[in-house]
Write a protein that holds these residues in place. Sequence first.
Motif, PDB file in Angstrom:
ATOM      1  N   TYR A   1      10.072 -19.386  34.432  1.00 53.62           N
ATOM      2  CA  TYR A   1      12.143 -19.789  35.171  1.00 53.62           C
ATOM      3  C   TYR A   1      11.662 -20.971  36.141  1.00 53.62           C
ATOM      4  CZ  TYR A   1      13.743 -14.880  34.497  1.00 53.62           C
ATOM      5  OH  TYR A   1      14.413 -13.894  33.959  1.00 53.62           O
ATOM      6  N   CYS A   2      12.710 -22.476  36.084  1.00 50.72           N
ATOM      7  CA  CYS A   2      12.726 -23.179  36.641  1.00 50.72           C
ATOM      8  C   CYS A   2      12.875 -22.956  38.249  1.00 50.72           C
ATOM      9  CB  CYS A   2      13.872 -23.824  36.042  1.00 50.72           C
ATOM     10  SG  CYS A   2      13.529 -25.363  37.170  1.00 50.72           S
ATOM     11  N   ASN A   3      11.789 -23.729  38.851  1.00 51.47           N
ATOM     12  CA  ASN A   3      12.048 -23.890  40.450  1.00 51.47           C
ATOM     13  C   ASN A   3      12.618 -24.345  40.696  1.00 51.47           C
ATOM     14  OD1 ASN A   3       9.432 -22.180  40.734  1.00 51.47           O
ATOM     15  ND2 ASN A   3       8.317 -23.366  40.641  1.00 51.47           N
ATOM     16  N   ARG A   4      13.775 -26.064  39.684  1.00 51.33           N
ATOM     17  CA  ARG A   4      14.905 -26.278  40.943  1.00 51.33           C
ATOM     18  C   ARG A   4      15.806 -25.356  40.549  1.00 51.33           C
ATOM     19  NH1 ARG A   4      13.232 -31.402  37.666  1.00 51.33           N
ATOM     20  NH2 ARG A   4      12.100 -32.112  39.565  1.00 51.33           N
ATOM     21  N   CYS A   5      16.489 -24.728  39.511  1.00 51.27           N
ATOM     22  CA  CYS A   5      17.731 -23.948  39.492  1.00 51.27           C
ATOM     23  C   CYS A   5      17.724 -21.845  38.839  1.00 51.27           C
ATOM     24  CB  CYS A   5      18.830 -24.819  37.763  1.00 51.27           C
ATOM     25  SG  CYS A   5      17.487 -24.386  36.771  1.00 51.27           S
ATOM     26  N   ASP A   6      16.461 -21.624  38.911  1.00 47.33           N
ATOM     27  CA  ASP A   6      15.919 -20.786  39.152  1.00 47.33           C
ATOM     28  C   ASP A   6      16.601 -19.537  37.420  1.00 47.33           C
ATOM     29  OD1 ASP A   6      14.394 -20.416  40.938  1.00 47.33           O
ATOM     30  OD2 ASP A   6      16.845 -20.239  43.045  1.00 47.33           O
ATOM     31  N   LYS A   7      16.750 -20.670  36.838  1.00 44.32           N
ATOM     32  CA  LYS A   7      17.236 -20.345  35.487  1.00 44.32           C
ATOM     33  C   LYS A   7      16.696 -20.701  34.310  1.00 44.32           C
ATOM     34  CE  LYS A   7      22.230 -21.714  36.024  1.00 44.32           C
ATOM     35  NZ  LYS A   7      23.281 -22.321  35.067  1.00 44.32           N
ATOM     36  N   ALA A   8      16.034 -19.957  33.803  1.00 45.44           N
ATOM     37  CA  ALA A   8      15.166 -19.745  32.439  1.00 45.44           C
ATOM     38  C   ALA A   8      14.722 -20.735  31.535  1.00 45.44           C
ATOM     39  CB  ALA A   8      15.311 -18.633  31.587  1.00 45.44           C
ATOM     40  N   CYS A   9      13.526 -21.498  31.580  1.00 46.34           N
ATOM     41  CA  CYS A   9      13.602 -22.769  31.571  1.00 46.34           C
ATOM     42  C   CYS A   9      12.680 -22.783  29.547  1.00 46.34           C
ATOM     43  CB  CYS A   9      13.202 -23.993  31.826  1.00 46.34           C
ATOM     44  SG  CYS A   9      11.243 -23.082  32.722  1.00 46.34           S
ATOM     45  N   LYS A  10      12.337 -21.317  29.680  1.00 47.23           N
ATOM     46  CA  LYS A  10      10.720 -21.412  28.664  1.00 47.23           C
ATOM     47  C   LYS A  10      11.177 -19.178  28.548  1.00 47.23           C
ATOM     48  CE  LYS A  10       6.313 -22.106  26.457  1.00 47.23           C
ATOM     49  NZ  LYS A  10       4.893 -22.031  27.028  1.00 47.23           N
TER      50      LYS A  10
ATOM     51  N   PRO B   1      17.620 -20.895  26.666  1.00 47.19           N
ATOM     52  CA  PRO B   1      16.576 -20.955  27.399  1.00 47.19           C
ATOM     53  C   PRO B   1      18.457 -21.571  28.550  1.00 47.19           C
ATOM     54  CG  PRO B   1      15.321 -22.356  26.369  1.00 47.19           C
ATOM     55  CD  PRO B   1      16.436 -22.140  25.793  1.00 47.19           C
ATOM     56  N   GLY B   2      18.856 -21.142  30.049  1.00 52.29           N
ATOM     57  CA  GLY B   2      19.468 -20.809  30.737  1.00 52.29           C
ATOM     58  C   GLY B   2      19.949 -22.595  31.212  1.00 52.29           C
ATOM     59  N   CYS B   3      18.493 -22.683  31.250  1.00 52.07           N
ATOM     60  CA  CYS B   3      17.839 -24.410  32.679  1.00 52.07           C
ATOM     61  C   CYS B   3      18.674 -25.880  32.115  1.00 52.07           C
ATOM     62  CB  CYS B   3      16.793 -24.667  32.773  1.00 52.07           C
ATOM     63  SG  CYS B   3      15.986 -25.839  33.636  1.00 52.07           S
ATOM     64  N   ARG B   4      19.226 -26.429  32.013  1.00 44.83           N
ATOM     65  CA  ARG B   4      19.667 -27.392  31.733  1.00 44.83           C
ATOM     66  C   ARG B   4      19.120 -28.703  32.526  1.00 44.83           C
ATOM     67  NH1 ARG B   4      21.313 -25.316  27.951  1.00 44.83           N
ATOM     68  NH2 ARG B   4      23.008 -24.155  27.366  1.00 44.83           N
ATOM     69  N   CYS B   5      18.756 -28.649  33.468  1.00 50.14           N
ATOM     70  CA  CYS B   5      17.544 -29.764  34.143  1.00 50.14           C
ATOM     71  C   CYS B   5      16.978 -30.597  33.409  1.00 50.14           C
ATOM     72  CB  CYS B   5      16.665 -29.260  35.012  1.00 50.14           C
ATOM     73  SG  CYS B   5      16.876 -27.774  36.325  1.00 50.14           S
ATOM     74  N   ALA B   6      16.720 -32.081  33.603  1.00 48.66           N
ATOM     75  CA  ALA B   6      16.522 -32.656  32.155  1.00 48.66           C
ATOM     76  C   ALA B   6      15.085 -32.825  32.831  1.00 48.66           C
ATOM     77  CB  ALA B   6      16.771 -34.665  33.037  1.00 48.66           C
ATOM     78  N   ASN B   7      14.412 -32.575  33.640  1.00 54.34           N
ATOM     79  CA  ASN B   7      12.631 -32.665  33.611  1.00 54.34           C
ATOM     80  C   ASN B   7      12.649 -30.769  34.730  1.00 54.34           C
ATOM     81  OD1 ASN B   7      12.236 -34.745  32.305  1.00 54.34           O
ATOM     82  ND2 ASN B   7      12.305 -35.857  34.303  1.00 54.34           N
ATOM     83  N   PRO B   8      11.825 -29.752  33.516  1.00 48.28           N
ATOM     84  CA  PRO B   8      12.196 -28.788  34.366  1.00 48.28           C
ATOM     85  C   PRO B   8      10.984 -28.670  34.915  1.00 48.28           C
ATOM     86  CG  PRO B   8      12.508 -28.418  32.170  1.00 48.28           C
ATOM     87  CD  PRO B   8      12.996 -29.705  32.216  1.00 48.28           C
TER      88      PRO B   8
END
Length: 144
Positions: A14-23, A31-38
């Motif tokens: 899980y991404c520590n910025r948006c709390d969505k799955a990044c990997k 994955p649900g994370c859309r951050c530029a740098n997860p």
Amino acid sequence: MNKPEAESTYQVWYCNRCDKACKIQPPTIKPGCRCANPVPGVRPTLVTQMAQMKPRPVQALTEEEARLRSLARKDQRVTVTYEAEVSKAWLRADANGAKRIQFIVTTPDGRRHVVDPSLPGLHVEAAPEGERPVVVVTVIGGLL
């Protein structure tokens, strides 16, 4: 991406910025994370996903089918009437030695049925002249 089969277990970071799955490993779900740098967490979380049920097709009921379904309840008392032609009749002795009459009747669709008038709730009537005999059956209970 492929849809999960019966039951699938995944490792999810899980991404520590948006709390969505990044990997996700194996990579079968997007994955649900859309951050530029997860910023992934240090350890993965094990996630088990159950198979998704296929939606049942919806079909419109006719008024007759809806009426019959409302009657198909356990212990519902209904009367079923059908016309049949007497194919054969005979006397049968029961366990006490009493003779009882039985019929084999044929319905217009060609099906043959054994009719035992000694059963409770069963009544056989003669149809008006020139017509076939009518069997009236009272059934207690339902199908569903």
